[in-house]
Each structure stands twice: as C-alpha cells, then as structure tokens.
Write a protein that holds these residues in place. Sequence first.
Motif, PDB file in Angstrom:
ATOM      1  N   SER A 156      40.324  36.309  36.284  1.00  0.00           N
ATOM      2  CA  SER A 156      40.348  35.055  37.034  1.00  0.00           C
ATOM      3  C   SER A 156      40.668  33.848  36.172  1.00  0.00           C
ATOM      4  CB  SER A 156      38.990  34.827  37.723  1.00  0.00           C
ATOM      5  OG  SER A 156      38.661  35.902  38.574  1.00  0.00           O
ATOM      6  N   GLY A 180      35.413  32.513  43.492  1.00  0.00           N
ATOM      7  CA  GLY A 180      35.862  33.353  44.597  1.00  0.00           C
ATOM      8  C   GLY A 180      36.664  34.540  44.118  1.00  0.00           C
ATOM      9  N   ASN A 181      37.566  34.287  43.166  1.00  0.00           N
ATOM     10  CA  ASN A 181      38.398  35.371  42.644  1.00  0.00           C
ATOM     11  C   ASN A 181      37.564  36.419  41.928  1.00  0.00           C
ATOM     12  OD1 ASN A 181      41.467  35.755  42.551  1.00  0.00           O
ATOM     13  ND2 ASN A 181      40.831  36.389  40.506  1.00  0.00           N
ATOM     14  N   TRP A 184      36.416  38.759  44.387  1.00  0.00           N
ATOM     15  CA  TRP A 184      37.513  39.650  44.791  1.00  0.00           C
ATOM     16  C   TRP A 184      37.683  40.778  43.785  1.00  0.00           C
ATOM     17  CZ3 TRP A 184      43.396  38.749  44.052  1.00  0.00           C
ATOM     18  CH2 TRP A 184      44.114  39.723  44.770  1.00  0.00           C
ATOM     19  N   CYS A 223      31.565  41.070  49.044  1.00  0.00           N
ATOM     20  CA  CYS A 223      32.327  40.387  47.991  1.00  0.00           C
ATOM     21  C   CYS A 223      33.669  39.882  48.522  1.00  0.00           C
ATOM     22  CB  CYS A 223      32.534  41.309  46.802  1.00  0.00           C
ATOM     23  SG  CYS A 223      31.068  41.499  45.756  1.00  0.00           S
ATOM     24  N   TYR A 224      34.315  40.676  49.379  1.00  0.00           N
ATOM     25  CA  TYR A 224      35.547  40.203  50.004  1.00  0.00           C
ATOM     26  C   TYR A 224      35.294  38.933  50.817  1.00  0.00           C
ATOM     27  CZ  TYR A 224      38.571  44.291  49.115  1.00  0.00           C
ATOM     28  OH  TYR A 224      39.363  45.247  48.537  1.00  0.00           O
ATOM     29  N   PHE A 227      34.711  35.971  48.623  1.00  0.00           N
ATOM     30  CA  PHE A 227      35.999  35.553  48.063  1.00  0.00           C
ATOM     31  C   PHE A 227      36.724  34.604  49.017  1.00  0.00           C
ATOM     32  CE2 PHE A 227      40.588  37.166  48.124  1.00  0.00           C
ATOM     33  CZ  PHE A 227      41.064  36.187  47.269  1.00  0.00           C
TER      34      PHE A 227
END
Length: 299
Positions: A156, A180-181, A184, A223-224, A227
Amino acid sequence: MDTAPSAAPTCTQRLHNYLDLIRWSRPAGWLLLLWPTLSALWLAADGFPGWHLVVVFTLGTILMRSAGCCINDVADRDFDRHVKRTVNRPVTSGRVSVKEALLVGLALTLAAFALVLTTNALTIYCSVFAVLVTLLYPFTKRFFSMPQAVLGVAFSFGIPMAYAAVNAAIAPTAWILLLGNLFWVIAYDTEYAMVDRDDDLKIGMKTSAITLGRFDVIGVTSCYVLFLLCWAWGLWSLSLGWPWYAALVLAGLQVVWHWRLIRHRQRAECFRAFTQNHWLGFTLFAGIVLAFLLQNAGL
C-alpha cells in the motif's frame, strides 16, 4: 541446502528460470499493486499526473513486485518444498541458486530506485521505508500471526509515495486510502493463504487463514467491506460524481462474488478468487479516471 541441476543451464534456460522467479507469466501480482498506486496518482494530481510519473510508478511497481518475489522465494525456500503449490519454485527446486536470486532481486531494486531518484526527496525517503518493509515481510511468517498485515503495508505504500511525488507532501487522504488498501491486501492474501492452509499448518507457517480459523470467510468479507468504506470515506469530499459511485457499486458486487467463491473453502475456488482481485482494483481506478475526465471537461 540448495540443490544444483545436473548440467549447467543454457542462456535460454537461465532466462526462463529468472522469468519464472519473478512470476513474469502471472501479472496479477503486480496489477494488485499498480491499480491503487495509479489511483493515488490521479487523485493527488486531480486528473492525469503526466507521463513521467505514470511511467515511473508503473515500471517501479513491476520491478519492486519482481524483486519481492526473489526475496520471498529465498526466505521461504525451506518451507516451499513442503507445500504442493510452491514445491517447483526456481529457488526451492534448485533451478536458481540463492546467490542468483538475491542478485536478481538487488538489480531489480536498484533499477526501481533509479526511477524514484527522478522524483523528489520525500518520495525517495518513502521508497526506502517501502523496501525495508518488503525485506521484512517474508520473515514475519515465522512469528507474526497476521503477516498479511505487514504485506498490506508494503503493498500500500505506493499510495503515499504517489501523493509525495505529485505534491511533495502527503495529504491526510493518502493515509485513509492506505488503511483501506491494507484491508484489501489482507482480504486477497488471506484467500491465497486459504489455498495452502493444510500445508502451512504442517510446517508451522503463520498466516491469517490459520489465525482466523473458522472465521476466515467472514474475516475476508469484512476486510473487503472495510476497504471500500475507507475509500468511500477518503474520497467523499472530492464529489467525484456518478462514475465513482458506479465503480463502488461494481466493486461491491465483486465482493459478493468473492464471498461466493470462497465460502466452501475449496482450494481451486480460493485461488481463483485471489487471482481475480486485480479487477476490483481496476474497477475503482477506472471510476476515478472517468470521474476526473468528466470533471475536467466540465461535464
């Protein structure tokens, strides 16, 4: 210990081994790094950031992902021989020596660093930190129950680097996008770890799939969602309009598809979910690019 091939490889065979070492035939890995980094470039520049930065960050992403593969394969060579999916990797199988892999990784890292030197001081400082985290990641699988979080930082850090390269400063938005990344990366690398969970348990490797246990599917899905929420929050004030919101909706639908793929924890489906993640990143990038195109055209 490394095992050597019975005969010295030809130049063509050596090149093939090196390309296999850096996963050249599997571009999904560097695409996972590329789309959020390019998204950050467009966001930092309020549109097209110029060809210089696009080329620097695209080539730098490919080079550093390739270098990371070299480092990872050297660090994991004794573990990989016990895992079905990795037993034939070049270093583990002896097709590439440890010294060769390290030299290839060093050459790729120096090439990436040369590209960064064409930017500014803050970007250079950030790149040094990113390299250090990349070097650390493979070894965290020995002692850290969630090594995917460390990988998330490494994967990230192109985001704050992009802001630094455009503005010589890192906006607060960059850190929200990085957070957020990171979620992901944990999501898709946990899908990856779900493929190898049985083997990893036998050899004592630590992964998020093992740590989450029976909560792996809900953990990945959460987690998605985190993200997408972080990116929606970070970009809310920019009022990017319908292309961005459409991209978020399409990304959300992909999350549902990923849940359907991994819910039964079948190896093939979990691996398929991992390899298709780059489309999620591309969807968000495309929404950002289209939004700025329409904004800058006054539409």
